[in-house]
Write an enzyme that holds these catalytic residues in place. Structure first.
Site, PDB file in Angstrom:
ATOM      1  N   VAL A   1       6.545  -3.888  -3.471  1.00 27.23           N
ATOM      2  CA  VAL A   1       7.475  -4.791  -4.140  1.00 27.23           C
ATOM      3  C   VAL A   1       6.826  -5.839  -5.056  1.00 27.23           C
ATOM      4  O   VAL A   1       7.538  -6.543  -5.761  1.00 27.23           O
ATOM      5  CB  VAL A   1       8.439  -5.528  -3.173  1.00 27.23           C
ATOM      6  CG1 VAL A   1       9.474  -4.596  -2.601  1.00 27.23           C
ATOM      7  CG2 VAL A   1       7.692  -6.280  -2.108  1.00 27.23           C
TER       8      VAL A   1
ATOM      9  N   LYS B   1       0.669   0.440   2.995  1.00 29.86           N
ATOM     10  CA  LYS B   1       1.099   1.224   4.160  1.00 29.86           C
ATOM     11  C   LYS B   1       0.386   2.577   4.246  1.00 29.86           C
ATOM     12  O   LYS B   1       0.170   3.108   5.334  1.00 29.86           O
ATOM     13  CB  LYS B   1       2.615   1.438   4.126  1.00 29.86           C
ATOM     14  CG  LYS B   1       3.415   0.149   4.342  1.00 29.86           C
ATOM     15  CD  LYS B   1       4.906   0.361   4.084  1.00 29.86           C
ATOM     16  CE  LYS B   1       5.707  -0.909   4.328  1.00 29.86           C
ATOM     17  NZ  LYS B   1       7.097  -0.806   3.856  1.00 29.86           N
TER      18      LYS B   1
ATOM     19  N   TYR C   1      10.231   4.924  -1.398  1.00 29.22           N
ATOM     20  CA  TYR C   1      11.415   4.522  -0.625  1.00 29.22           C
ATOM     21  C   TYR C   1      12.521   5.572  -0.779  1.00 29.22           C
ATOM     22  O   TYR C   1      12.232   6.769  -0.836  1.00 29.22           O
ATOM     23  CB  TYR C   1      11.935   3.141  -1.058  1.00 29.22           C
ATOM     24  CG  TYR C   1      10.899   2.098  -1.330  1.00 29.22           C
ATOM     25  CD1 TYR C   1       9.949   1.761  -0.366  1.00 29.22           C
ATOM     26  CD2 TYR C   1      10.848   1.422  -2.532  1.00 29.22           C
ATOM     27  CE1 TYR C   1       8.997   0.776  -0.614  1.00 29.22           C
ATOM     28  CE2 TYR C   1       9.897   0.436  -2.778  1.00 29.22           C
ATOM     29  CZ  TYR C   1       8.977   0.130  -1.818  1.00 29.22           C
ATOM     30  OH  TYR C   1       8.044  -0.836  -2.071  1.00 29.22           O
TER      31      TYR C   1
ATOM     32  N   SER D   1       3.854  -2.845   0.002  1.00 32.83           N
ATOM     33  CA  SER D   1       3.997  -1.570   0.714  1.00 32.83           C
ATOM     34  C   SER D   1       2.957  -0.523   0.331  1.00 32.83           C
ATOM     35  O   SER D   1       2.807   0.469   1.052  1.00 32.83           O
ATOM     36  CB  SER D   1       5.386  -0.978   0.477  1.00 32.83           C
ATOM     37  OG  SER D   1       6.322  -1.623   1.293  1.00 32.83           O
TER      38      SER D   1
ATOM     39  N   TYR E   1       0.342  -8.216   9.535  1.00 33.96           N
ATOM     40  CA  TYR E   1       1.079  -7.404   8.558  1.00 33.96           C
ATOM     41  C   TYR E   1       1.242  -8.141   7.222  1.00 33.96           C
ATOM     42  O   TYR E   1       1.092  -7.537   6.148  1.00 33.96           O
ATOM     43  CB  TYR E   1       2.456  -7.034   9.141  1.00 33.96           C
ATOM     44  CG  TYR E   1       3.369  -6.322   8.185  1.00 33.96           C
ATOM     45  CD1 TYR E   1       3.218  -4.965   7.909  1.00 33.96           C
ATOM     46  CD2 TYR E   1       4.407  -7.005   7.539  1.00 33.96           C
ATOM     47  CE1 TYR E   1       4.071  -4.312   7.019  1.00 33.96           C
ATOM     48  CE2 TYR E   1       5.257  -6.356   6.658  1.00 33.96           C
ATOM     49  CZ  TYR E   1       5.090  -5.016   6.399  1.00 33.96           C
ATOM     50  OH  TYR E   1       5.930  -4.371   5.515  1.00 33.96           O
TER      51      TYR E   1
HETATM   52  N1  LIG Z   1       8.529  -2.538  -0.055  1.00 31.50           N
HETATM   53  C1  LIG Z   1       7.571  -3.411   0.105  1.00 31.50           C
HETATM   54  O1  LIG Z   1       6.613  -3.499  -0.661  1.00 31.50           O
HETATM   55  C2  LIG Z   1       7.774  -4.327   1.256  1.00 31.50           C
HETATM   56  C3  LIG Z   1       6.554  -5.064   1.700  1.00 31.50           C
HETATM   57  C4  LIG Z   1       6.878  -6.448   2.165  1.00 31.50           C
HETATM   58  N2  LIG Z   1       5.686  -7.097   2.606  1.00 31.50           N
HETATM   59  C5  LIG Z   1       7.940  -6.421   3.251  1.00 31.50           C
HETATM   60  O2  LIG Z   1       7.661  -6.116   4.360  1.00 31.50           O
HETATM   61  O3  LIG Z   1       9.068  -6.706   2.994  1.00 31.50           O
END
Ligand SMILES: NC(=O)CC[C@H](N)C(=O)O
Length: 309
Positions: free
Chosen positions: A263, A68, A245, A65, A193
Site C-alpha cells: 500500500v 509478505k 490482493y 505488503s 509486523y
Molecule cells: N496491503 C498492504 O500493503 C497492507 C500492509 C499494511 N502494513 C497493513 O497491514 O495494513
C-alpha cells in the site's frame, strides 16, 4: 547500483504517470498520506547485473505488503513446508487484504493464504528468534542480502504511525490468538509486523530482490543461493495467485507475471528466468494496488510479451 536510463522505458513511465490522477495515496496509515501521488519510477534488474530504470528511482518507500513474500520465504526456511502450511493456507480469498470475513467461516480458523494480513501475521509470528528485536534483525538481514545492500533499514515514523492505528490488524491478531494460531503477546507481534512493513528501500533494491525470485533464489551477480529453489517457487506461485490482493485474477490475465504489491505503492515483479522489476507509484486504485504501476506493467507485458501464460 548503476542503472542505465532508456528512452522507451521513460516514455512508458510518462504514459502510465497519467493514470496517477485517478488514484489516491493510502492514508489509513497516516504517515503514508505524505507521499506524492504523481511519483512513478521503475527499475529492471537483469541476472547479468545490467539494470535499466526510469523515473525518480532514488525515492524510498516502505515495503508494506511486499514484505509478505519475503517473510514467507524466511519462515519456509526456518520451519519447513509442513509446519508453515499447518497454520496458513494456499488459496486466494477474493476479499480485500485486511478482511476478516472468511477467517471466521473456517474451522479450525486458519488464514486462507500468507498474502492477506491475517496470513501474514501468522507468518511473521513464525519468524524464529528469541525476541522481537532478534526476529526483526533476522528478517532485515535477509532483505539486505536479497537487495545486496546492508544499508537498508526501516522507517520508525511509518512503523509507529501504523502501530498507533492498526486496530483492524489488532482485531485479526486477537481473533487468531483466541483460536490458538498465535501464542505471543499481540502487541509484540504488531510491533514486529509494523516494523517489517516499514522496511524502506527504492525501486532499484526491489528489482534486485525480484530478480533473485525470478532466478529461483539464486543471486547470479554474487553467485549466492539465497533461498532454496523450492522456496522461491512457492513464493512466486503465491505472487501469481494472491500477490495483487483481490485483483490477482485480472492481473494474471492482463500482465501474467508473478508480482506483489504494497500500500505504499511498491510492486515487485519476478519474470521467471529473465529479470526482476521494482516499481514505486504511491497513488493506489480502490483495491490498494499502485494504479499507474499496474498500468505500466500491463504496457510492458504487452510490448515485450512478458506473460508467462
Ligand atoms: N496491503 C498492504 O500493503 C497492507 C500492509 C499494511 N502494513 C497493513 O497491514 O495494513
Amino acid at each position: 547500483m548503476l542503472c542505465e536510463t532508456n528512452k522507451e522505458l521513460d516514455e512508458l513511465v510518462e504514459e502510465a504517470r497519467k493514470y496517477t490522477k485517478d488514484g489516491q495515496v493510502a492514508d489509513y496509515i497516516p504517515a503514508l498520506g505524505k507521499a506524492d501521488p504523481y511519483d512513478l519510477s521503475i527499475a529492471i534488474n537483469y541476472p547479468d547485473g545490467r539494470c535499466v530504470s526510469a523515473g525518480d528511482v532514488q525515492k524510498r518507500f516502505t515495503l508494506q505488503s511486499t514484505s509478505k513474500v519475503i517473510s514467507l520465504a524466511l519462515v519456509l526456511m526456518d520451519r519447513g513446508y509442513d509446519e508453515v502450511f499447518e497454520h496458513v493456507g494456499m488459496e486466494p480469498t477474493g476479499d480485500p487484504f485486511n478482511s476478516i470475513a472468511k477467517l471466521e467461516k473456517m474451522t479450525p480458523a486458519k488464514p486462507l493464504n500468507p498474502m492477506i494480513n491475517a496470513g501474514a501475521l501468522v507468518v511473521t509470528h513464525m519468524i524464529k528468534g528469541n525476541s522481537v528485536q532478534e526476529r526483526f534483525d533476522r528478517l532485515l538481514s535477509f532483505i539486505q542480502q536479497l537487495a545486496n545492500d546492508a544499508s537498508i533499514g526501516f522507517s520508525e515514523e511509518i512503523a509507529q504511525s501504523e502501530l498507533e492505528t492498526a486496530d483492524l490488524n489488532r482485531a485479526l491478531c486477537y481473533f487468531l490468538k483466541q483460536h490458538n494460531r498465535l501464542n505471543e503477546e499481540v502487541e509484540d507481534l504488531l510491533n514486529l509486523y509494523t516494523k517489517q512493513c516499514a522496511i524502506e528501500m527504492n525501486c532499484l533494491h526491489l528489482a534486485r530482490i525480484g530478480m533473485v525470485f525470478a532466478m529461483d533464489g539464486m543471486d547470479p551477480i554474487t553467485s549466492k543461493q539465497l533461498m532454496p529453489k523450492e522456496v522461491a517457487r512457492i513464493c512466486k506461485t503465491f505472487m501469481v495467485t494472491c500477490g495483487m490482493y483481490n485483483a490477482s485474477g485480472e492481473f494474471a490475465i492482463k500482465v501474467g507475471i508473478p508480482a506483489k504489491s504494497g500500500v505504499a505503492g511498491g510492486i515487485m515483479g519476478a519474470v521467471p528466468g529473465k529479470f526482476g522489476i521494482g516499481i514505486f507509484g504511491p497513488a493506489l486504485d480502490d483495491k490498494g494496488n499502485s494504479i499507474a504501476g499496474m498500468k505500466l506493467l500491463e504496457m510492458l507485458s504487452n510490448d515485450y510479451q512478458l506473460s508467462m501464460f
